[in-house]
Design a protein around this motif. Sequence first.
Motif, short mmCIF file in Angstrom:
data_model
loop_
_atom_site.label_atom_id
_atom_site.label_comp_id
_atom_site.label_asym_id
_atom_site.label_seq_id
_atom_site.Cartn_x
_atom_site.Cartn_y
_atom_site.Cartn_z
N PRO A 281 0.77 -1.24 0.00
CA PRO A 281 0.00 0.00 0.00
C PRO A 281 0.81 1.29 0.00
N SER A 282 2.12 1.22 -0.15
CA SER A 282 2.87 2.43 -0.45
C SER A 282 2.76 2.73 -1.94
N SER A 283 2.54 3.98 -2.26
CA SER A 283 2.57 4.39 -3.67
C SER A 283 3.97 4.81 -4.09
N GLY A 284 4.90 4.88 -3.11
CA GLY A 284 6.21 5.45 -3.39
C GLY A 284 7.01 4.69 -4.41
N GLY A 285 7.14 3.37 -4.23
CA GLY A 285 7.97 2.59 -5.14
C GLY A 285 7.44 2.60 -6.55
N VAL A 286 6.13 2.40 -6.70
CA VAL A 286 5.52 2.37 -8.02
C VAL A 286 5.79 3.67 -8.77
N ASP A 324 -1.89 9.38 -11.81
CA ASP A 324 -2.15 7.95 -11.73
C ASP A 324 -2.36 7.50 -10.29
N ARG A 325 -1.61 8.09 -9.36
CA ARG A 325 -1.74 7.72 -7.96
C ARG A 325 -3.16 7.91 -7.47
N SER A 326 -3.80 8.97 -7.91
CA SER A 326 -5.14 9.30 -7.42
C SER A 326 -6.19 8.28 -7.82
N VAL A 327 -5.89 7.48 -8.82
CA VAL A 327 -6.89 6.55 -9.35
C VAL A 327 -6.57 5.09 -9.01
N TYR A 328 -5.33 4.71 -9.17
CA TYR A 328 -5.00 3.28 -9.22
C TYR A 328 -4.48 2.68 -7.92
N LEU A 329 -3.98 3.49 -6.98
CA LEU A 329 -3.24 2.94 -5.85
C LEU A 329 -4.12 2.70 -4.63
N GLY A 330 -3.84 1.60 -3.93
CA GLY A 330 -4.54 1.24 -2.71
C GLY A 330 -3.89 0.01 -2.10
N ASP A 331 -4.56 -0.58 -1.12
CA ASP A 331 -4.07 -1.79 -0.46
C ASP A 331 -4.24 -2.96 -1.43
N VAL A 337 -4.26 -3.49 -7.93
CA VAL A 337 -3.35 -2.39 -8.25
C VAL A 337 -2.50 -2.80 -9.45
N PRO A 338 -2.59 -2.07 -10.57
CA PRO A 338 -1.86 -2.48 -11.79
C PRO A 338 -0.38 -2.11 -11.75
N VAL A 339 0.35 -2.72 -10.81
CA VAL A 339 1.76 -2.38 -10.60
C VAL A 339 2.57 -2.58 -11.87
N ALA A 340 2.40 -3.75 -12.51
CA ALA A 340 3.21 -4.06 -13.69
C ALA A 340 2.95 -3.06 -14.81
N ASP A 341 1.71 -2.65 -14.98
CA ASP A 341 1.39 -1.69 -16.04
C ASP A 341 1.99 -0.32 -15.74
N GLY A 437 -9.08 7.54 -4.88
CA GLY A 437 -10.26 6.97 -5.50
C GLY A 437 -10.78 5.78 -4.71
N GLU A 438 -11.62 4.99 -5.37
CA GLU A 438 -12.27 3.88 -4.69
C GLU A 438 -11.27 2.81 -4.25
N ALA A 439 -10.15 2.69 -4.93
CA ALA A 439 -9.15 1.70 -4.52
C ALA A 439 -8.64 1.96 -3.12
N ASN A 440 -8.80 3.20 -2.63
CA ASN A 440 -8.31 3.56 -1.30
C ASN A 440 -9.46 3.96 -0.37
N GLU A 441 -10.67 3.50 -0.64
CA GLU A 441 -11.78 3.81 0.26
C GLU A 441 -11.67 2.98 1.53
N ILE A 442 -12.33 3.43 2.58
CA ILE A 442 -12.24 2.78 3.89
C ILE A 442 -12.96 1.42 3.87
N GLU A 443 -12.25 0.39 4.36
CA GLU A 443 -12.82 -0.92 4.57
C GLU A 443 -12.19 -1.53 5.81
N PRO A 444 -12.93 -2.37 6.56
CA PRO A 444 -12.36 -3.00 7.75
C PRO A 444 -11.10 -3.80 7.42
N ARG A 445 -10.08 -3.67 8.29
CA ARG A 445 -8.81 -4.40 8.21
C ARG A 445 -7.97 -4.05 6.98
N LYS A 446 -8.31 -2.99 6.32
CA LYS A 446 -7.57 -2.53 5.15
C LYS A 446 -6.47 -1.56 5.60
#
Length: 574
Positions: A281-286, A324-331, A337-341, A437-446
């Motif tokens: 869930p870090s966006s830094g490396g990507v 891209d971070r605002s749309v694609y990144l999350g837990d 998360v389309p890391v390879a792309d 975005g939705e990839a980073n919305e709140i969910e239990p244990r996320k």
Amino acid sequence: MKHFFLAACLFIPTTSFAADANPAARAIYQAGTIHQPELSRDGMVSTQESVAAQVGSDILRRGGNAVDAAVAVGFALAVTHPQAGNLGGGGFMMLAQPEGEVTAIDFREMAPAAATRDMYLGADGEVDNDKAQFSRASAGVPGSVAGLLHALDSYGTMTRRQVMGPAIRLAERGFDVTPSFALSLASAGSLKADESSLDYFGGYQFGDKMVQADLAETLRRIVKDGREGFYAGETADLIVAEMAQGNGLITHEDLANYQVVEREPIVGSYRGYTVTAMPPPSSGGVHMVQMMNILEGYDLSADGHNSAAYLHKLIEAMRRAYADRSVYLGDPDFADVPVADLTARDYADALRETIDPTAASRSIDIRPGSELPVESMDTTHYSVIDKDGRAVSVTYTLNFSYGSGYSVDGAGFLLNNEMDDFSSKPGSPNGYGLIGGEANEIEPRKRPLSSMTPTIVLKDGSPVLATGSPGGSTIITSVMQAVLNVVEWDMNVAQSLHAPRIHHQWLPDLVIIEPGISPDTLTILETMGHIFPKDGEGTIARTTLGLVNSVGRDGDWFVGAADPRDPDSLAVGP
């Protein structure tokens, strides 16, 4: 051989060199440069706080490896740097073995089981920032203790008592408050809302001795019982009791269920170096690899360091990565998360084609969004390398400085406010001005998305640089520029940290700059269409960006540097 780290000091006493010193390294030292790295034959520690740096150095001197020293530093910072060093937060660790095997350890906070997607939305449907940022309900389940103990148990050589003893002594006997720490405490308005925080941290002046008896007892319970000494028993009871004081969500079950995760690192390459950094869930490396892929396609050496041509390319790469971070990144345990792309070379090639070398893009044309607030500087980073060449890079945090401002009464440590790093409302900015975005919305244990970017660079399969930074949304760009200064611009680690930095995060469409960038360069960039924040008199505003702490290796020598932007930072060998 390219000795970019040692690259030379203005003056080095002859006593710095043993009789068997590498002749090539000796010649490089005589070349001369303004900023000098610290030197050692037996390893190096670089941290944001000098007492903790000495703790790590002492562990190396006593025969501990880089993991032992990193764990000792992590617990020491919980005492001496409470604005970001912590027991109540979480973070990431990158570990590179001498032969080049790299492990990413995720001890990021997790949402409590009772967390819900809309928990921070008010009756008007908008985000209630006080609840999301400055309440007990803003705390995620802390991971720092579990993460540090996992690293020690899995990769260290010393006992808990050996590595945590210094932190306990510092908490019990006290340490001297520095001028910058006193200023930090005096300006920490969030601490004033909680009686326990005022008891623990209020009223200290420069030169006072800060003693933290409750924190010392908490640390002793961890030494005695390990993970159970924090996530169960008396400390867990105190955390849950604190939650009950103000609608916090963390339960005994949440604490018992916390898990550390080892993940595959993000791996990229640049000019023959291997760059490894933290995955989601870090966006830094990507996004660091994504930006460096874009930049490697240019002949940057022809531009010159921090020229308008070079900075223009940096800005445009940053603009596209943060969009891209605002749309694609999350837990990644909850979202695809389309890391390879995102880290693919052909994607970088396509993005580079959209960059006009003579004119600035407009962020709104890349992806729509809303105006964002200014972000602040929190979190802490430290780097360690041992005599065998084993390197550790750790970034951990409470989120804001001093977290939510609430302390666990009786336990002596602050609560994080990491839940604000989720997208409380997709499309709305968090406290650092970042849209999610939705990839980073709140969910239990996320686990919430993070910008923390602990990084290790390898050459020919061996670690040569460990680095990272605090700084909220500016972390990724600060770390990338520190790495580029070494692998692209042939700077030593000290030079790489003294060079002025810039930052762009897609929205707001503003280029943030540090002092030291030439006014002529800024004029050229403005002519190209780049926008800078201005003060009331129309002058371009300047600020500091990041607090990078780096260690490295060149041949038989270990080198280190602490960011000069923080007067308490220190790099020191054993």
